[in-house]
Design a protein around this motif. Structure first.
Motif, short mmCIF file in Angstrom:
data_model
loop_
_atom_site.label_atom_id
_atom_site.label_comp_id
_atom_site.label_asym_id
_atom_site.label_seq_id
_atom_site.Cartn_x
_atom_site.Cartn_y
_atom_site.Cartn_z
N GLU A 38 79.49 123.50 31.15
CA GLU A 38 80.11 122.54 32.06
C GLU A 38 80.65 121.32 31.30
O GLU A 38 79.94 120.73 30.47
CB GLU A 38 79.11 122.09 33.11
CG GLU A 38 79.64 121.07 34.10
CD GLU A 38 80.96 121.49 34.74
OE1 GLU A 38 81.06 122.65 35.16
OE2 GLU A 38 81.87 120.65 34.78
N THR A 82 86.09 123.59 37.58
CA THR A 82 85.32 124.78 37.20
C THR A 82 85.90 126.04 37.81
O THR A 82 86.02 127.07 37.15
CB THR A 82 83.86 124.63 37.67
OG1 THR A 82 83.21 123.66 36.87
CG2 THR A 82 83.10 125.94 37.54
N HIS A 130 73.95 130.91 38.98
CA HIS A 130 74.44 129.54 39.11
C HIS A 130 73.60 128.84 40.17
O HIS A 130 73.67 129.19 41.34
CB HIS A 130 75.92 129.53 39.49
CG HIS A 130 76.52 128.16 39.63
ND1 HIS A 130 76.35 127.16 38.68
CD2 HIS A 130 77.28 127.61 40.61
CE1 HIS A 130 76.98 126.07 39.08
NE2 HIS A 130 77.55 126.31 40.25
N ASN A 132 73.62 126.39 42.10
CA ASN A 132 74.19 125.53 43.15
C ASN A 132 74.30 126.35 44.44
O ASN A 132 74.12 127.56 44.43
CB ASN A 132 75.59 125.04 42.72
CG ASN A 132 76.01 123.79 43.52
OD1 ASN A 132 75.29 123.34 44.39
ND2 ASN A 132 77.18 123.28 43.19
N TRP A 137 82.89 125.69 46.02
CA TRP A 137 84.11 126.35 45.55
C TRP A 137 84.31 127.72 46.21
O TRP A 137 84.96 128.60 45.66
CB TRP A 137 84.14 126.51 44.01
CG TRP A 137 84.42 125.27 43.21
CD1 TRP A 137 83.74 124.85 42.09
CD2 TRP A 137 85.43 124.29 43.41
NE1 TRP A 137 84.27 123.68 41.60
CE2 TRP A 137 85.31 123.31 42.40
CE3 TRP A 137 86.45 124.14 44.37
CZ2 TRP A 137 86.16 122.20 42.29
CZ3 TRP A 137 87.29 123.04 44.27
CH2 TRP A 137 87.14 122.09 43.25
N ARG A 139 82.58 130.21 46.41
CA ARG A 139 82.20 131.30 45.51
C ARG A 139 81.63 132.50 46.26
O ARG A 139 81.88 133.65 45.89
CB ARG A 139 81.18 130.81 44.48
CG ARG A 139 81.78 129.92 43.38
CD ARG A 139 80.72 129.53 42.39
NE ARG A 139 81.27 128.76 41.28
CZ ARG A 139 80.96 127.50 41.02
NH1 ARG A 139 80.14 126.83 41.83
NH2 ARG A 139 81.48 126.86 39.99
N HIS A 199 77.40 117.33 33.67
CA HIS A 199 78.47 117.09 34.65
C HIS A 199 78.53 115.60 34.97
O HIS A 199 77.50 114.94 35.07
CB HIS A 199 78.19 117.89 35.93
CG HIS A 199 79.33 117.92 36.90
ND1 HIS A 199 79.73 116.81 37.62
CD2 HIS A 199 80.17 118.90 37.27
CE1 HIS A 199 80.76 117.12 38.39
NE2 HIS A 199 81.05 118.38 38.20
#
Ligand code: GP9
Ligand code: MN
Length: 434
Positions: A38, A82, A130, A132, A137, A139, A199
């Motif tokens: 990141e 990202t 990941h 998060n 996003w 995803r 980040h």
């Protein structure tokens, strides 16, 4: 739109770069481990502050004989940050001129992306790790269209208390707590780890800090803290590699490491100048452009020790054809805007999303041409002017054709040999290996 698709295909066919026979297939059959660093910029590599290496582990990888690294590799992200990097690396098409492709087109577009290609051509299992929330996003939707079989998001981890930062589980915990999932993946696997600790605004709990690491004191807290979280990220990588070596996965893998985009923004670069041994007073757009380099490394353990640092100029759209060829998988049949970085036919004109571009000798910013050697505005010969005009046409064409392909969702009408259209309904991440 048929004719539009033909235009795109004509372009990508014309610019296809055939593999270097020396490199083609040198990682065939290996697991692919992707480490998304990141906000990690190339200037951190080999950087010393207060006589300490910021990222000693990464530096040792960068100089290893097992590693093929690039020192003129640029991010090409737009506002999707990202998610733009993910899109470019796994589809070899650009993000959008505005917004995030994942967020705006990712739920409904047809993709012909890395997870599906590797699964169909070589039986790879695919997973993303990941920490998060899955919807960040978009995803959770996009990954199904890319063909990812597993997505280990925050719900698979203990993120309670101080285990997570604003963007998810801290990196050391992500790598440690992913082990139980990774070792259950059917090999060969294609596994992507997306880190978050490094980040903006780069804050880190005291208990996670390395007491022996003394950061800069530029007075700009983002710059001073950036080195602290980059150092933490480096330590998390070292821990992960130890695990990979202990379990023997390491020897049967190719590990691709890249920075997704810049961490320090142009407005803060003057604060960074002194740390880079430069003068903030005559800081220019050219200096900003040079800092858009991010690392790209392919670590291929016991592959004969032929690793080296390549000075080839390239960008994030070039990664997919490069990786496919390293795995011995031909890429010619796909619509990809990037080209294999090891190929003698690779084009070294690197397009930025805003239509600026870099070539080995010149940098074009807002139409102004700088000489890379002097950093000053270039005095061009007629021949050089012609070359740069052609480079600009190439940049404008590849960006507009990529936008046309994605905005009109033209891959619906394109059927590369042997490719089975991905059906997102085939994937349900909540029934993972848990
Ligand atoms: C969010 C993390 C950071 O999950 O990937 O994204 P960015 O802010 O860099 O786009
Ligand atoms: Mn990012």
């Amino acid at each position: 739109t048929k004719s539009e698709l033909d235009k795109v295909k004509k372009f990508t066919d014309k610019h296809y770069a055939k593999p270097d026979p020396q490199m083609y297939g040198i990682a065939k059959g290996r697991n692919v481990i992707i480490i998304h660093l990141e906000s990690f910029q190339q200037f951190l590599v080999d950087k010393k502050i207060n006589d300490q290496e910021v990222t000693p582990f990464l530096n040792s990888l960068y100089h290893s004989k097992d590693t093929y690294a690039f020192d003129n590799f640029f991010h090409q992200v737009g506002q999707g940050k990202t998610s733009d990097a993910e899109n470019m690396l796994e589809t070899s098409t650009f993000g959008l001129p505005q917004g995030s492709l994942f967020a705006t087109l990712g739920s409904d577009n047809t993709f012909q992306a890395a997870p599906a290609i590797l699964n169909q051509r070589a039986g790879y299992t695919s997973a993303v790790f990941h920490g998060n929330v899955a919807s960040f996003w978009n995803r959770n939707n996009v990954y199904k269209n890319l063909g990812y079989q597993y997505f280990f998001d925050a719900s698979y981890y203990d993120t309670s208390g101080d285990k997570a930062t604003g963007y998810g589980l801290k990196d050391k915990l992500l790598f440690k707590d992913s082990v139980k999932y990774l070792q259950n993946l059917q090999q060969p696997f294609y596994a992507k780890f997306i880190t978050v600790t490094n980040h903006f605004p780069y804050d880190l709990d005291d208990e996670d800090k390395d007491p022996n690491f003394q950061t800069t004191n530029t007075g700009d807290s983002n710059v001073d803290n950036y080195f602290v979280t980059a150092h933490y990220l480096d330590q998390s990588l070292a821990e992960f590699f130890n695990y990979l070596k202990k379990t023997g996965v390491y020897d049967h893998s190719i590990i691709m490491i890249y920075g997704d985009h810049y961490g320090i923004s142009n407005s803060e670069n003057p604060s960074l100048a002194s740390v880079l041994g430069k003068n903030a007073d005559n800081w220019t757009d050219f200096d900003n452009a040079q800092l858009q380099r991010v690392p790209l490394m392919f670590v291929i353990p016991n592959s004969g020790g032929h690793g080296y640092i390549s000075h080839t100029y390239g960008g994030e759209v070039d990664v997919l054809p490069t990786l496919l060829h390293l795995l011995g998988i031909s890429s010619k049949r796909y619509i990809q805007f990037g080209t294999d970085l090891f190929s003698k036919e690779h084009s070294q004109t690197v397009a930025f999303r805003n239509r600026d571009f870099v070539t080995p000798r010149f940098t074009s910013i807002n139409g102004k041409i700088y000489n890379n050697r002097t950093g000053k505005e270039a005095k061009l010969t007629k021949k050089q002017q012609k070359q740069l005009e052609r480079a600009r046409e190439l940049v404008n064409l590849e960006l507009s054709l990529s936008d046309s392909l994605n905005e009109k969702n033209l891959l619906r009408f394109y059927h590369p040999k042997g490719f089975k259209t991905v059906n997102p309904a085939d994937y349900n991440y909540s029934n993972g290996l848990k």
